[in-house]
Design a protein around this motif. Structure first.
Motif, PDB file in Angstrom:
ATOM      1  N   LEU A   1       0.823  -1.208   0.000  1.00 41.37           N
ATOM      2  CA  LEU A   1       0.000   0.000   0.000  1.00 41.37           C
ATOM      3  C   LEU A   1       0.859   1.261   0.000  1.00 41.37           C
ATOM      4  O   LEU A   1       0.542   2.231  -0.693  1.00 41.37           O
ATOM      5  N   VAL A   2       1.950   1.240   0.750  1.00 48.66           N
ATOM      6  CA  VAL A   2       2.839   2.402   0.775  1.00 48.66           C
ATOM      7  C   VAL A   2       3.422   2.652  -0.609  1.00 48.66           C
ATOM      8  O   VAL A   2       3.473   3.792  -1.079  1.00 48.66           O
ATOM      9  N   VAL A   3       3.839   1.603  -1.299  1.00 49.03           N
ATOM     10  CA  VAL A   3       4.378   1.755  -2.656  1.00 49.03           C
ATOM     11  C   VAL A   3       3.308   2.337  -3.581  1.00 49.03           C
ATOM     12  O   VAL A   3       3.588   3.242  -4.382  1.00 49.03           O
TER      13      VAL A   3
ATOM     14  N   ALA B   1      -0.434   8.341   5.136  1.00 49.26           N
ATOM     15  CA  ALA B   1      -1.783   8.082   4.622  1.00 49.26           C
ATOM     16  C   ALA B   1      -2.196   6.634   4.870  1.00 49.26           C
ATOM     17  O   ALA B   1      -3.340   6.354   5.261  1.00 49.26           O
ATOM     18  N   VAL B   2      -1.277   5.709   4.660  1.00 47.80           N
ATOM     19  CA  VAL B   2      -1.585   4.290   4.895  1.00 47.80           C
ATOM     20  C   VAL B   2      -1.790   4.047   6.387  1.00 47.80           C
ATOM     21  O   VAL B   2      -2.720   3.321   6.781  1.00 47.80           O
ATOM     22  N   GLN B   3      -0.964   4.668   7.233  1.00 42.70           N
ATOM     23  CA  GLN B   3      -1.150   4.531   8.680  1.00 42.70           C
ATOM     24  C   GLN B   3      -2.520   5.037   9.100  1.00 42.70           C
ATOM     25  O   GLN B   3      -3.204   4.420   9.913  1.00 42.70           O
ATOM     26  N   GLU B   4      -2.932   6.168   8.534  1.00 45.26           N
ATOM     27  CA  GLU B   4      -4.252   6.723   8.850  1.00 45.26           C
ATOM     28  C   GLU B   4      -5.360   5.757   8.427  1.00 45.26           C
ATOM     29  O   GLU B   4      -6.356   5.589   9.137  1.00 45.26           O
TER      30      GLU B   4
ATOM     31  N   TRP C   1     -10.292  -1.467   0.383  1.00 44.68           N
ATOM     32  CA  TRP C   1     -10.872  -0.440   1.245  1.00 44.68           C
ATOM     33  C   TRP C   1      -9.769   0.425   1.841  1.00 44.68           C
ATOM     34  O   TRP C   1      -9.856   1.653   1.843  1.00 44.68           O
ATOM     35  N   LEU C   2      -8.704  -0.213   2.340  1.00 51.59           N
ATOM     36  CA  LEU C   2      -7.580   0.523   2.905  1.00 51.59           C
ATOM     37  C   LEU C   2      -6.941   1.437   1.860  1.00 51.59           C
ATOM     38  O   LEU C   2      -6.605   2.585   2.152  1.00 51.59           O
TER      39      LEU C   2
END
Length: 82
Positions: free
Chosen positions: A18-20, A35-38, A59-60
Motif C-alpha cells: 500500500l505504501v508503494v 496516509a496508509v497509517q491513517e 478499502w484501505l
C-alpha cells in the motif's frame, strides 16, 4: 480470530504494498506512509464495518488515497491563502 488480529495480519501482509502504491500517487514516501497509517487507524476504530468486506486491502487503499487527497487540498488551500 479477533478483529484486531485480522487487522494485524492484514497490516503485516499489505502495508508495504500500500505504501508503494500511495508513493506513486503522492510522490512523497513520508506522505504515503502517513496516509496508509491513517487508513489502518480508521480500520481499527471501526473494525465491524471493515472486517466484513470481501477485499479489505482495496478499502484501505481507497481510504489512504482519500486521506492523501484531503491533505494535499488542505496544503494547497493554505498556500493560496498566504
Amino acid at each position: 480470530m479477533s478483529d484486531g488480529d485480522a487487522i494485524s495480519e492484514l497490516y503485516a501482509g499489505c502495508f508495504r504494498r500500500l505504501v508503494v502504491q500511495l508513493y506513486a500517487v503522492t510522490g512523497d514516501l513520508n506522505e504515503a506512509q502517513e496516509a496508509v497509517q491513517e487508513a489502518f487507524t480508521r480500520a481499527l476504530v471501526a473494525p465491524g464495518r471493515f472486517t466484513g468486506l470481501d477485499n479489505p486491502e482495496a478499502w484501505l487503499r481507497r481510504v489512504a488515497v482519500n486521506v492523501a487527497r484531503s491533505r494535499y487540498r488542505r496544503r494547497r488551500r493554505a498556500e493560496l491563502d498566504r
